[in-house]
Design an enzyme around this catalytic site. Structure first.
Site, PDB file in Angstrom:
ATOM      1  N   TYR A   1     -19.480  12.753   5.194  1.00 14.00           N
ATOM      2  CA  TYR A   1     -18.314  12.256   4.444  1.00 14.00           C
ATOM      3  C   TYR A   1     -17.151  13.243   4.505  1.00 14.00           C
ATOM      4  O   TYR A   1     -16.017  12.886   4.816  1.00 14.00           O
ATOM      5  CB  TYR A   1     -18.742  11.986   2.996  1.00 14.00           C
TER       6      TYR A   1
ATOM      7  N   SER B   1      -9.575  13.048   1.181  1.00 11.87           N
ATOM      8  CA  SER B   1     -10.317  13.444  -0.018  1.00 11.87           C
ATOM      9  C   SER B   1     -10.214  14.953  -0.148  1.00 11.87           C
ATOM     10  O   SER B   1     -10.221  15.672   0.863  1.00 11.87           O
ATOM     11  CB  SER B   1     -11.785  13.046   0.142  1.00 11.87           C
TER      12      SER B   1
HETATM   13  N1  LIG Z   1     -13.628   7.970  -5.920  1.00 15.63           N
HETATM   14  C1  LIG Z   1     -13.411   9.238  -5.536  1.00 15.63           C
HETATM   15  O1  LIG Z   1     -13.758  10.219  -6.218  1.00 15.63           O
HETATM   16  C2  LIG Z   1     -12.678   9.510  -4.253  1.00 15.63           C
HETATM   17  C3  LIG Z   1     -12.199  10.803  -4.022  1.00 15.63           C
HETATM   18  C4  LIG Z   1     -11.526  11.063  -2.838  1.00 15.63           C
HETATM   19  C5  LIG Z   1     -11.330  10.051  -1.919  1.00 15.63           C
HETATM   20  N2  LIG Z   1     -11.818   8.802  -2.175  1.00 15.63           N
HETATM   21  C6  LIG Z   1     -11.598   7.772  -1.187  1.00 15.63           C
HETATM   22  O2  LIG Z   1     -10.886   6.712  -1.794  1.00 15.63           O
HETATM   23  C7  LIG Z   1     -11.307   5.465  -1.223  1.00 15.63           C
HETATM   24  C8  LIG Z   1     -11.818   4.537  -2.294  1.00 15.63           C
HETATM   25  O3  LIG Z   1     -12.797   5.199  -3.092  1.00 15.63           O
HETATM   26  P1  LIG Z   1     -13.712   4.367  -4.121  1.00 15.63           P
HETATM   27  O4  LIG Z   1     -14.273   5.328  -5.091  1.00 15.63           O
HETATM   28  O5  LIG Z   1     -12.971   3.176  -4.603  1.00 15.63           O
HETATM   29  O6  LIG Z   1     -14.883   3.928  -3.101  1.00 15.63           O
HETATM   30  P2  LIG Z   1     -15.846   2.646  -3.072  1.00 15.63           P
HETATM   31  O7  LIG Z   1     -17.017   3.033  -2.229  1.00 15.63           O
HETATM   32  O8  LIG Z   1     -16.094   2.171  -4.461  1.00 15.63           O
HETATM   33  O9  LIG Z   1     -14.966   1.521  -2.337  1.00 15.63           O
HETATM   34  C9  LIG Z   1     -14.889   1.417  -0.941  1.00 15.63           C
HETATM   35  C10 LIG Z   1     -14.545  -0.011  -0.570  1.00 15.63           C
HETATM   36  O10 LIG Z   1     -14.552  -0.103   0.863  1.00 15.63           O
HETATM   37  C11 LIG Z   1     -15.264  -1.275   1.250  1.00 15.63           C
HETATM   38  N3  LIG Z   1     -15.835  -1.118   2.584  1.00 15.63           N
HETATM   39  C12 LIG Z   1     -16.901  -0.368   2.947  1.00 15.63           C
HETATM   40  N4  LIG Z   1     -17.150  -0.518   4.268  1.00 15.63           N
HETATM   41  C13 LIG Z   1     -16.206  -1.360   4.758  1.00 15.63           C
HETATM   42  C14 LIG Z   1     -15.930  -1.900   6.048  1.00 15.63           C
HETATM   43  N5  LIG Z   1     -16.702  -1.588   7.105  1.00 15.63           N
HETATM   44  N6  LIG Z   1     -14.865  -2.705   6.190  1.00 15.63           N
HETATM   45  C15 LIG Z   1     -14.084  -3.032   5.125  1.00 15.63           C
HETATM   46  N7  LIG Z   1     -14.309  -2.589   3.873  1.00 15.63           N
HETATM   47  C16 LIG Z   1     -15.352  -1.751   3.694  1.00 15.63           C
HETATM   48  C17 LIG Z   1     -16.352  -1.417   0.201  1.00 15.63           C
HETATM   49  O11 LIG Z   1     -16.896  -2.722   0.171  1.00 15.63           O
HETATM   50  C18 LIG Z   1     -15.583  -1.041  -1.076  1.00 15.63           C
HETATM   51  O12 LIG Z   1     -14.917  -2.154  -1.621  1.00 15.63           O
HETATM   52  C19 LIG Z   1     -12.337   5.835  -0.155  1.00 15.63           C
HETATM   53  O13 LIG Z   1     -11.677   6.042   1.081  1.00 15.63           O
HETATM   54  C20 LIG Z   1     -12.883   7.147  -0.667  1.00 15.63           C
HETATM   55  O14 LIG Z   1     -13.446   7.916   0.362  1.00 15.63           O
HETATM   56  C21 LIG Z   1     -12.484   8.516  -3.325  1.00 15.63           C
END
Ligand SMILES: NC(=O)c1ccc[n+]([C@@H]2O[C@H](COP(=O)([O-])OP(=O)(O)OC[C@H]3O[C@@H](n4cnc5c(N)ncnc54)[C@H](O)[C@@H]3O)[C@@H](O)[C@H]2O)c1
Length: 253
Positions: free
Chosen positions: A157, A144
């Site tokens: 985080y 991220s």
């Molecule tokens: N959305 C953003 O702005 C952003 C920015 C940078 C990085 N990211 C990264 O991208 C990825 C996805 O982001 P997002 O916005 O879709 O997040 P989100 O929180 O909507 O999705 C995360 C998913 O991971 C699953 N999950 C959580 N714990 C788990 C476990 N123990 N085992 C298996 N699955 C599990 C959740 O059920 C969910 O479906 C993440 O790694 C997040 O950190 C997101």
């Protein structure tokens, strides 16, 4: 089709960015394994992929539990005979909110690290033996831009997302000789439900971030797909240990 018949495990593909990876990589011909803790969401995404004519398997997985990640790898090999790509996308992000560093509880810190950091390592551990047999494999850790930007008020985080890049750089030297590449992708603030509903976010966060990016717009999940396809494909066979920022030029400072 850039990923025809490649077997791709995507953790946390039940919603948000992971769901986008699953549906788009299926359209590129990949066989998709949804390794997700939320079974209802995983099944809904699988139905969507099947509706598009894609091949998909759901394995309910808790990435923080080694028995569960081993089952993820075993069931993938049982169904599709190989593992070409692992995308370590699952994370605790939804609902974390903005809080001062000393207001984060030890329990929340430990749980987040168990999923975001230990979870990525356990998934790597589970798939590498099969990739070694194949003498080829691709792993992508999802970082991220928050750690490059030094974003305050989500210290557990941000720390976890720096850790998964350190993991990539170090482990690349342990698995490269087996034909296994590992890289990291760093999204900026991406317009998923998790981002739009982050508790305690400053007003107009999306507008503020869009003004800070070189591209002057907010990032959408689709913006990440091209890089993920490239890092999953044979075109990136000599790229390893790298971090690619896919953030519209946000973390430029
Ligand atoms: N959305 C953003 O702005 C952003 C920015 C940078 C990085 N990211 C990264 O991208 C990825 C996805 O982001 P997002 O916005 O879709 O997040 P989100 O929180 O909507 O999705 C995360 C998913 O991971 C699953 N999950 C959580 N714990 C788990 C476990 N123990 N085992 C298996 N699955 C599990 C959740 O059920 C969910 O479906 C993440 O790694 C997040 O950190 C997101």
């Amino acid at each position: 089709m850039k990923l025809k018949d490649k077997v791709v495990i995507i953790t946390g593909a039940g919603q948000g960015i992971g769901k986008m990876y699953a549906t788009k990589l299926a359209q590129e011909g990949a066989k998709i394994v949804i390794a997700e803790i939320n079974l209802d969401n995983a099944n809904a995404v699988a139905r969507e992929i099947e509706g598009q004519g894609g091949d998909v398997l759901v394995v309910q997985t808790d990435v923080s539990d080694e028995k569960s990640t081993q089952k993820m790898a075993d069931e993938t090999v049982k169904a599709f005979d190989r593992i070409d790509v692992l995308i370590n996308n699952a994370a605790i992000y939804y609902g974390i909110g903005f809080k001062p560093y000393d207001a984060i509880s030890v329990e929340d810190w430990d749980r987040l690290m168990a999923v975001n950091v230990k979870g990525s390592w356990l998934c790597i551990k589970a798939v590498v033996p099969q990739m070694k047999k194949q003498k080829k494999g691709k792993i992508i850790n999802v970082s991220s831009a928050t750690w490059l930007m030094g974003i305050p008020y989500m210290l557990h985080y941000v720390t976890s997302k720096a850790a998964v890049v350190g993991m990539v750089r170090a482990i690349s030297r342990e698995i490269g000789e087996f034909g296994i590449n590992i890289n990291a992708v760093s999204p900026g603030l991406t317009m998923t439900e998790a981002s739009l509903t982050l508790p305690g976010q400053p007003p107009n966060l999306d507008k503020m971030i869009s003004e800070q990016t070189a591209m002057k717009r907010n990032e959408q999940p689709e913006d990440l797909v091209g890089t993920i396809i490239f890092l999953s494909s044979d075109g990136s066979d000599f790229i390893t240990g790298q971090l690619i920022n896919v953030d519209g030029g946000w973390a430029l400072h």
